[in-house]
Design an enzyme around this catalytic site. Structure first.
Site, PDB file in Angstrom:
ATOM      1  N   HIS A 348      45.032  63.898  38.301  1.00 39.56           N
ATOM      2  CA  HIS A 348      45.892  63.424  39.384  1.00 39.56           C
ATOM      3  C   HIS A 348      47.330  63.912  39.281  1.00 39.56           C
ATOM      4  O   HIS A 348      48.161  63.523  40.101  1.00 39.56           O
ATOM      5  CB  HIS A 348      45.914  61.889  39.409  1.00 39.56           C
ATOM      6  CG  HIS A 348      44.676  61.264  39.961  1.00 39.56           C
ATOM      7  ND1 HIS A 348      44.433  61.137  41.308  1.00 39.56           N
ATOM      8  CD2 HIS A 348      43.600  60.738  39.336  1.00 39.56           C
ATOM      9  CE1 HIS A 348      43.265  60.542  41.498  1.00 39.56           C
ATOM     10  NE2 HIS A 348      42.740  60.296  40.319  1.00 39.56           N
ATOM     11  N   LYS A 527      56.278  54.503  48.643  1.00 38.05           N
ATOM     12  CA  LYS A 527      55.659  55.154  47.495  1.00 38.05           C
ATOM     13  C   LYS A 527      56.176  54.513  46.212  1.00 38.05           C
ATOM     14  O   LYS A 527      57.234  53.885  46.214  1.00 38.05           O
ATOM     15  CB  LYS A 527      56.021  56.648  47.439  1.00 38.05           C
ATOM     16  CG  LYS A 527      55.416  57.506  48.550  1.00 38.05           C
ATOM     17  CD  LYS A 527      55.877  58.937  48.418  1.00 38.05           C
ATOM     18  CE  LYS A 527      55.231  59.807  49.484  1.00 38.05           C
ATOM     19  NZ  LYS A 527      53.787  59.968  49.297  1.00 38.05           N
ATOM     20  N   ARG A 528      55.425  54.709  45.144  1.00 38.98           N
ATOM     21  CA  ARG A 528      55.956  54.418  43.825  1.00 38.98           C
ATOM     22  C   ARG A 528      57.259  55.195  43.659  1.00 38.98           C
ATOM     23  O   ARG A 528      57.365  56.343  44.089  1.00 38.98           O
ATOM     24  CB  ARG A 528      54.920  54.848  42.776  1.00 38.98           C
ATOM     25  CG  ARG A 528      55.343  54.715  41.340  1.00 38.98           C
ATOM     26  CD  ARG A 528      54.141  54.956  40.432  1.00 38.98           C
ATOM     27  NE  ARG A 528      53.499  56.251  40.720  1.00 38.98           N
ATOM     28  CZ  ARG A 528      53.801  57.388  40.106  1.00 38.98           C
ATOM     29  NH1 ARG A 528      54.777  57.424  39.212  1.00 38.98           N
ATOM     30  NH2 ARG A 528      53.141  58.501  40.389  1.00 38.98           N
ATOM     31  N   LYS A 533      59.067  62.225  43.779  1.00 37.40           N
ATOM     32  CA  LYS A 533      58.787  61.796  45.156  1.00 37.40           C
ATOM     33  C   LYS A 533      60.056  61.784  46.003  1.00 37.40           C
ATOM     34  O   LYS A 533      60.001  61.682  47.221  1.00 37.40           O
ATOM     35  CB  LYS A 533      58.122  60.416  45.143  1.00 37.40           C
ATOM     36  CG  LYS A 533      56.739  60.440  44.466  1.00 37.40           C
ATOM     37  CD  LYS A 533      56.106  59.063  44.432  1.00 37.40           C
ATOM     38  CE  LYS A 533      54.800  59.056  43.671  1.00 37.40           C
ATOM     39  NZ  LYS A 533      53.694  59.689  44.405  1.00 37.40           N
ATOM     40  N   THR A 635      47.687  59.939  49.499  1.00 39.90           N
ATOM     41  CA  THR A 635      46.767  59.363  50.484  1.00 39.90           C
ATOM     42  C   THR A 635      47.562  58.603  51.541  1.00 39.90           C
ATOM     43  O   THR A 635      47.085  58.427  52.662  1.00 39.90           O
ATOM     44  CB  THR A 635      45.740  58.415  49.828  1.00 39.90           C
ATOM     45  OG1 THR A 635      46.413  57.454  49.013  1.00 39.90           O
ATOM     46  CG2 THR A 635      44.740  59.201  49.001  1.00 39.90           C
ATOM     47  N   LYS A 639      47.008  58.237  55.720  1.00 33.89           N
ATOM     48  CA  LYS A 639      47.004  56.969  56.464  1.00 33.89           C
ATOM     49  C   LYS A 639      48.028  57.006  57.599  1.00 33.89           C
ATOM     50  O   LYS A 639      47.747  56.556  58.720  1.00 33.89           O
ATOM     51  CB  LYS A 639      47.308  55.813  55.509  1.00 33.89           C
ATOM     52  CG  LYS A 639      46.263  55.597  54.439  1.00 33.89           C
ATOM     53  CD  LYS A 639      46.776  54.692  53.323  1.00 33.89           C
ATOM     54  CE  LYS A 639      45.852  54.729  52.123  1.00 33.89           C
ATOM     55  NZ  LYS A 639      46.444  54.102  50.937  1.00 33.89           N
TER      56      LYS A 639
END
Length: 793
Positions: A348, A527-528, A533, A635, A639
């Site tokens: 991942h 998000k985390r 990110k 993901t 969505k």
């Protein structure tokens, strides 16, 4: 099941399971009674699936994951069983709010982010496609943590999701295993006996997971840690009350918290214990089940597929070898080959720090037999592959990514770009040795939860337009394309989006006291919190936009609402600084009368599945802005697109495939590509040069540095500014100008609502490929060699 049947079952459980009559029942009682009534309807297909699997001797899939972010289960089960309308009618007749009953259910605190939510989507899809499967994980008592803000800072509190009855699970006292740690190993030739010093009990709790249409159910088995000796009566009688309960407290520590802070040696030891605890219990359960049907362990790869979700269960390789070799007496090399035939590994991340490593000292102390087996696995791998030396043990550390690769017959990435980069970077040498092992299985999401349930306004329009077969065959959303050209359809599509935005605005006003205009663009990043990110890129652009609005308030700005949500790991100080900065910017911007009608910022606390179900249907713009080459897949991006949010993003992870499917004209692309990122890092002082070239960025950083958002404490974010000006490994500054310019393009397109809604509707129509049902069928064919079982067989 008729409405009368459901009502009778509901009232039966209210009386006999909860001991309440309707006149004195609270919402909690009604929710648990309904959960038990619905669970009753799952048991028969659950049993039938098990019987069909045994009768046909079908291969089983076992999905091992540290996280299963399943969220609330009640509405999910009701929808999959087709009981939604009847449930609403029953509660309407009883004069009780059905929505309040659903809202009463706590989120199961069994995960953190994308890894756990993917596992939950896979459980839904495994049942939907009737693939015999078990999920295995830990029954965390408190999960990750409950997040709240104090003066803008993240504060962690324990999750209390198990304070009431968890109505979905069945405790299995007969399914327990004793798990050992530490101790010594007595070797005799090729054989060895491990004598652990510490032991705990792994106790099973089963939750049935029903698929779409309620025809098949699989099992999520979660392990709870218990002591071998619950209570020391002798010490209690001496008045040593705390010490008397110490064995129970130490055992429960293993299944108490998800991802304990591992910045200390004690934290590292606990995390490794957790990983071995659930993996060892799961493997013993798998072997126990196999041996009830077969007496030849050499058949194991033909009947058992074990998927390692990331490196957390990587110890499964040596543990399965230990069980086959030490306990069952098979030859060592044969044991390795059998284990590899069963095991497959999902990678991942390409971040080196996220590919777990454990020191030989810690591994040898907690799992001495396994350390020796890993050394032998390394030796065997080197003898079989003498041309290149790639080992799982290096420089005093056990590398769990390499161990997972060596012990798996298939390794998969989770998006096309990620899989290619995995071959070129973290596993380049192993890929040269084993070029047949790496395959791609691009992630997907379940359409049941992430469109049908969370967005009834839009799913109702889709049903009206093309029927409801799309729920089980998401690729049929392509049938919406002709409707997109119809102005009436686009108007209804816009109305569905507006309804979701109004609902979210009401929620934010009630919970956070922030007034949001539903006509403004809802720009959302959930998000985390992690540097790659790049939530700090988003907030820098927010500051620059605010500055521009203040300087020229009559420039025809597009009103925006910037919404953030996500948790930072307790020990991740920089990520927590980003949260604090966002909250400080929000406080300043929201209080500015000059821009209050044009820009609002909201950071919503305690992000979880339920909050995502509110946010995603209401989003206009989806922020997918990670540094190219760092996000494996994502993901959330799927969505958002499925629910009609347009993406602003880099060519990273599954963004690449989303853009390919929805069309470049319906995706706001910015930033460097993965090769360009590597080139840019090689440029001396790249951050400083980027700041000098962008007045908007320079002004935003200067405001942070001067204390505009931290009055009286100008150096509050000195470390953030230092990072941006100099190291900036994730190239926030280098991508800023491209991001800022693309956001201004977004502004212009949003003002043309006809164009925007057409683009949004095409996102929905063209993202049917991103179903977890499709992903699971890919795993079944390419990785597991497993098959669906015909219902009733």
């Amino acid at each position: 099941m008729t409405e009368a049947d459901l009502r009778d079952s509901l009232l039966h459980h209210l009386k006999y399971s909860l001991g309440k009559d309707p006149a004195h029942a609270h919402i909690y009682d009604w929710r648990v009674a309904l959960s038990l009534a619905v669970r009753d309807r799952i048991v028969d297909p659950w049993f039938n699936a098990t019987r069909a699997t045994y009768a046909g001797q079908h291969k089983r899939v076992y999905y091992l994951s540290m996280e299963f972010l399943i969220g609330r289960l009640l509405e999910d089960a009701i929808v999959n069983l087709g009981l939604l309308d009847r449930s609403k009618e029953v509660f309407e007749e009883l004069g009780i709010s059905f929505e309040a009953v659903l809202e009463n259910e706590p989120d199961a605190a069994l995960g953190n982010g994308g890894l756990g939510r993917l596992a939950a989507c896979f459980l839904d899809s495994l049942s939907t496609v009737a693939c015999p499967a078990h999920g295995y994980g830990i029954r965390y008592e408190h999960g990750l943590f409950r997040q709240r803000f104090v003066d803008g800072r993240q504060v962690e509190e324990p999750e209390t999701w198990l304070s009431g009855k968890h109505a979905w699970e069945f405790e299995r006292p007969e399914a327990t295993f004793e798990i050992g740690f530490g101790g010594s190993v007595v070797e005799s030739g090729d054989q060895a006996v491990w004598q652990p010093e510490e032991r705990v009990i792994a106790a099973a709790h089963d939750t049935p997971i029903i698929g779409w249409r309620g025809k098949w159910a699989n099992t999520l088995r979660l392990w709870n840690a218990k002591p071998t000796r619950i209570f020391d009566l002798e010490r209690f009688n001496r008045g040593e009350y705390a010490a008397a309960a110490e064995p129970e407290a130490l055992a429960r520590t293993i299944s108490r918290v998800l991802y304990p802070d591992d910045t200390t040696e004690q934290g590292k030891a606990l995390r490794l214990k957790q990983e071995y605890f659930f993996t060892a219990a799961s493997l013993r359960d798998i072997l126990r089940r196999f041996l009830t049907e077969y007496d030849d362990l050499r058949k194991l790869p033909h009947k058992v597929a074990i998927q390692l979700n990331d490196t957390h269960p990587a110890i499964a390789g040596p543990e399965l070898v230990r069980l086959l070799h030490d306990d069952k007496g098979l030859d060592f090399e044969e044991s390795v080959d059998i284990a590899r035939g069963c095991l497959s590994y999902t990678n991942h991340t390409l971040l080196p720090e996220a590919l777990e490593r454990w020191s030989e000292g810690l591994m040898g102390s907690l799992l001495p037999r396994h350390l020796r087996l890993i050394e032998r696995i390394d030796d065997l791998h080197a003898r079989r592959n003498p041309t290149r030396k790639v080992t799982a043990i290096e420089h005093g550390h056990v590398k769990m990514g390499e161990l997972s690769f060596i012990m798996a017959h298939r390794i998969n990435g989770v998006s096309a770009l990620h899989t290619d980069l995995m071959k070129q970077t973290v596993f380049s040498e192993l890929n040269r040795l084993h070029p047949d092992r790496i395959v791609n299985e691009t992630n997907g999401v379940t359409p049941r939860r992430w469109l049908l349930s969370c967005n009834p306004a839009l799913s109702g329009l889709i049903d009206k337009s093309i029927g409801n077969d799309w729920v089980g065959h998401l690729d049929r959303l392509s049938e919406l394309e002709p409707h997109v050209e119809d102005a009436g359809f686009r108007h209804e599509y816009a109305e569905a989006k507006k309804k979701n935005k109004v609902a979210l605005a009401h929620f934010v006003r009630e919970t956070e006291g922030i007034m949001l205009d539903p006509d403004a663009m809802f720009d959302i990043q959930i998000k985390r919190i992690h540097e790659y990110k790049r939530q700090h890129l988003n907030i820098l652009e927010t500051i620059a936009l605010w500055r521009a609005m203040r300087e020229n308030p009559n420039a025809g700005w597009t009103p925006r609402v910037k919404i953030f949500a996500g948790k930072a790991a307790p020990g991740y100080i920089f990520a927590k600084k980003i949260i604090h900065l966002i909250n400080d910017v929000a406080r300043t911007v929201n209080a500015d009368p000059a821009t209050s009608d044009l820009l609002k910022v909201a950071y919503l606390p305690n992000y979880n599945v339920t909050l995502a179900e509110r946010l995603i249907p209401a989003a206009d713009l989806s922020e997918q802005i990670s540094t190219a080459g760092k996000e494996a897949s994502g993901t959330g991006n799927m969505k958002f697109a499925l629910n009609g949010a347009l993406t602003i993003g880099t060519l990273d992870g599954a963004n690449v495939e989303i853009r390919d499917h929805v069309g470049a004209d319906n995706f706001f692309l910015f930033g460097m590509t993965a090769p360009e990122v590597i080139e840019r890092r090689a440029v001396d002082e790249h951050a400083r040069k980027a700041i000098e070239a962008s007045p908007e960025l320079a002004g935003a950083i200067a405001d942070i540095e001067s204390g505009v958002f931290s009055p009286g404490e100008p150096d509050r974010y000195a470390d953030v500014v230092e990072n941006l000006r100099w190291s900036d490994y994730f190239l926030v500054c280098s991508d800023f100008a491209s991001y800022y310019d693309k956001q201004r393009e977004v502004d212009g397109v949003y003002l043309d609502q006809e164009r925007w809604m057409r683009m949004a509707a095409l996102n929905t129509a063209r993202t049917g490929w991103f179903s977890s049902d499709r992903t699971i069928r890919g795993y079944m064919q390419d990785v597991w060699s497993a098959h669906s079982v015909p219902i009733g067989s």
